[in-house]
Design an enzyme around this catalytic site. Structure first.
Site, PDB file in Angstrom:
ATOM      1  N   CYS A 132       1.019  -1.205  -0.125  1.00  0.00           N
ATOM      2  CA  CYS A 132       0.004   0.253  -0.047  1.00  0.00           C
ATOM      3  C   CYS A 132       0.918   0.785   0.468  1.00  0.00           C
ATOM      4  O   CYS A 132       1.984   1.203   0.405  1.00  0.00           O
ATOM      5  CB  CYS A 132      -1.048  -0.343   1.481  1.00  0.00           C
ATOM      6  N   CYS A 134       0.138   4.058   1.578  1.00  0.00           N
ATOM      7  CA  CYS A 134      -0.631   5.396   2.549  1.00  0.00           C
ATOM      8  C   CYS A 134       0.441   6.077   3.937  1.00  0.00           C
ATOM      9  O   CYS A 134       0.560   6.436   4.441  1.00  0.00           O
ATOM     10  CB  CYS A 134      -1.943   4.746   3.417  1.00  0.00           C
ATOM     11  N   LYS A 207     -12.051  -5.658   1.366  1.00  0.00           N
ATOM     12  CA  LYS A 207     -11.284  -4.729   2.480  1.00  0.00           C
ATOM     13  C   LYS A 207     -12.384  -3.212   2.654  1.00  0.00           C
ATOM     14  O   LYS A 207     -12.955  -2.537   1.741  1.00  0.00           O
ATOM     15  CB  LYS A 207     -10.247  -4.070   2.092  1.00  0.00           C
ATOM     16  N   LYS A 260     -11.638  -7.799   5.410  1.00  0.00           N
ATOM     17  CA  LYS A 260     -11.224  -7.007   6.401  1.00  0.00           C
ATOM     18  C   LYS A 260     -12.264  -6.753   6.860  1.00  0.00           C
ATOM     19  O   LYS A 260     -13.025  -5.535   5.869  1.00  0.00           O
ATOM     20  CB  LYS A 260      -9.694  -6.979   6.251  1.00  0.00           C
TER      21      LYS A 260
HETATM   22  C1  PBG Z   1      -3.305  -0.244   4.883  1.00  0.00           C
HETATM   23  C2  PBG Z   1      -3.808  -1.243   5.475  1.00  0.00           C
HETATM   24  C3  PBG Z   1      -4.666  -0.433   7.197  1.00  0.00           C
HETATM   25  C4  PBG Z   1      -4.697  -1.322   7.531  1.00  0.00           C
HETATM   26  C5  PBG Z   1      -4.317  -2.447   6.620  1.00  0.00           C
HETATM   27  N1  PBG Z   1      -3.687  -2.444   6.230  1.00  0.00           N
HETATM   28  C6  PBG Z   1      -5.378   0.324   7.452  1.00  0.00           C
HETATM   29  C7  PBG Z   1      -5.884   1.232   6.348  1.00  0.00           C
HETATM   30  O1  PBG Z   1      -6.544   0.751   4.961  1.00  0.00           O
HETATM   31  O2  PBG Z   1      -6.518   2.445   7.175  1.00  0.00           O
HETATM   32  C8  PBG Z   1      -5.965  -1.586   8.864  1.00  0.00           C
HETATM   33  C9  PBG Z   1      -5.085  -2.432   9.583  1.00  0.00           C
HETATM   34  C10 PBG Z   1      -6.102  -2.771  11.313  1.00  0.00           C
HETATM   35  O3  PBG Z   1      -7.006  -1.818  11.324  1.00  0.00           O
HETATM   36  O4  PBG Z   1      -5.470  -3.583  12.643  1.00  0.00           O
HETATM   37  N2  PBG Z   1      -4.072   0.318   3.752  1.00  0.00           N
END
Ligand code: PBG
Length: 336
Positions: A132, A134, A207, A260
């Site tokens: 990712c 971010c 997700k 997720k």
């Molecule tokens: C990256 C990512 C996130 C999580 C896993 N990969 C955060 C998001 O999408 O904001 C969240 C995992 C967690 O809350 O334990 N994009």
């Protein structure tokens, strides 16, 4: 797996001849007929790797979880291995972020360096990397921004390059979590072209745009600087759309699909498991972890029983593997 539609009560075989309490009388009997069990090899331990050395920062909203540099993370990974955990999931936190997330695909980036070190010391541990942008972009979004909007197609090349750089460093599995359309295909094509046909993709397929990622964003320093992620992550109200997401990822070449978060999405896990014949992962996310911790710290819940019940439910719903921040504790509890 049991299916409610196959459980028949035949006339003549009802109470008092049938007594379901007979098999619940002792722990040995209950163990004999137990349908679902959690074991260390079901669990994937997520880790936040911070750039640098000797860095260890506690995360306020995730008691017991830390950001740590790879030198310190190694001892936790060794402990995980000794406890029976065979897979870890890495998130990188770089010192420098920019508009295009260049540290995400830098050969010497935090994840790339960490993967090399870990595979060097513990070659058998399965190292999965989150793909990712971010954590690496100054704006905190999972793709490139133009005119205030997250660009889908332009982000794919950078995401695929990120995955390739992880695999070149030695990652065993890549896990795209960015929710751009076409991300699995873009990664598969680049990995194949570069000779990495054997490396599986674990797709964060369904997700959701969830408030349960709150503590993670503190941990990974990845909260979006403006707006939110609802234009790319899924609406929590939808389940048929989850099937389409998984279907697309399977067609694009995913080897493992993920749902997720997990706890509020057990119906999604169950439907995905029924519809698809590939392994299903579930992510027991940071907010789910924090809720249990907070209640346990107040004496409102028995932590061990709460965690085991939640993870068992996630597995019972259909998860073949579970990513959980509770993984180390669970293994300690299981080993007595
Ligand atoms: C990256 C990512 C996130 C999580 C896993 N990969 C955060 C998001 O999408 O904001 C969240 C995992 C967690 O809350 O334990 N994009």
């Amino acid at each position: 797996m049991s299916d409610a539609s196959t459980i028949r009560t035949t006339a003549g075989y009802s109470f008092p001849r049938v007594r379901l309490r007979r098999l619940r009388r002792t722990e040995s009997l209950r163990a004999l007929v137990r349908e679902t069990e959690i074991s260390p090899q079901d669990l994937i331990l997520p880790l936040f790797i911070r750039e640098g050395t000797s860095v260890r920062n506690d995360i306020a909203s995730m008691p017991g979880v830390r950001q740590q540099s790879v030198d310190l993370a190694l001892s936790e990974i060794k402990t995980a291995w000794e406890l029976g955990i065979r897979a870890i999931l890495l998130f990188g936190i770089p010192d420098h972020k920019d508009e295009v997330g260049s540290q995400a695909y830098d050969e010497h980036g935090v994840v790339q360096v960490a993967v090399r070190e870990i595979k060097d010391r513990l070659p058998e541990m399965i190292v999965i990397t989150d793909v990712c942008l971010c954590e690496y972009t100054s704006h905190g979004h999972c793709g490139l921004i133009r005119d205030g909007d997250v660009q889908n197609d332009d982000s794919l090349e950078l995401l695929a390059r990120t995955a390739l750089s992880h695999v070149r460093a030695g990652a065993d599995i890549v896990a795209p979590s960015n929710m751009m359309d076409g991300t699995v295909l873009a990664i598969r094509e680049l990995l194949d072209a570069e000779g990495f046909q054997h490396v599986p993709i674990m797709a964060y397929s369904a997700k959701y745009a969830s408030c349960f990622y709150g503590p993670f964003r503190e941990a990974a320093e990845s909260a979006p600087a403006f707006g939110d992620r609802r234009s790319y992550q899924m609406d929590p109200a939808n389940v048929r759309e989850a099937i389409r997401e998984v279907d697309m990822d399977v067609i694009e070449g995913a080897d493992i699909v993920m749902v997720k978060p997990a706890l509020a999405y057990l119906d999604v896990i169950s439907k995905v498991k029924e519809r698809f014949d590939l392994p299903v992962a579930a992510y027991n996310v940071s907010g789910e972890f924090a809720m249990v911790k907070a209640a346990a710290m107040n004496g409102w819940l028995d932590e061990r029983r709460a965690v085991m019940e939640i993870l068992t439910s996630i597995k019972r719903a259909g998860a073949d593997m579970i990513i959980s921040y509770h993984s180390l504790d669970v293994c300690r509890w299981l080993s007595g």
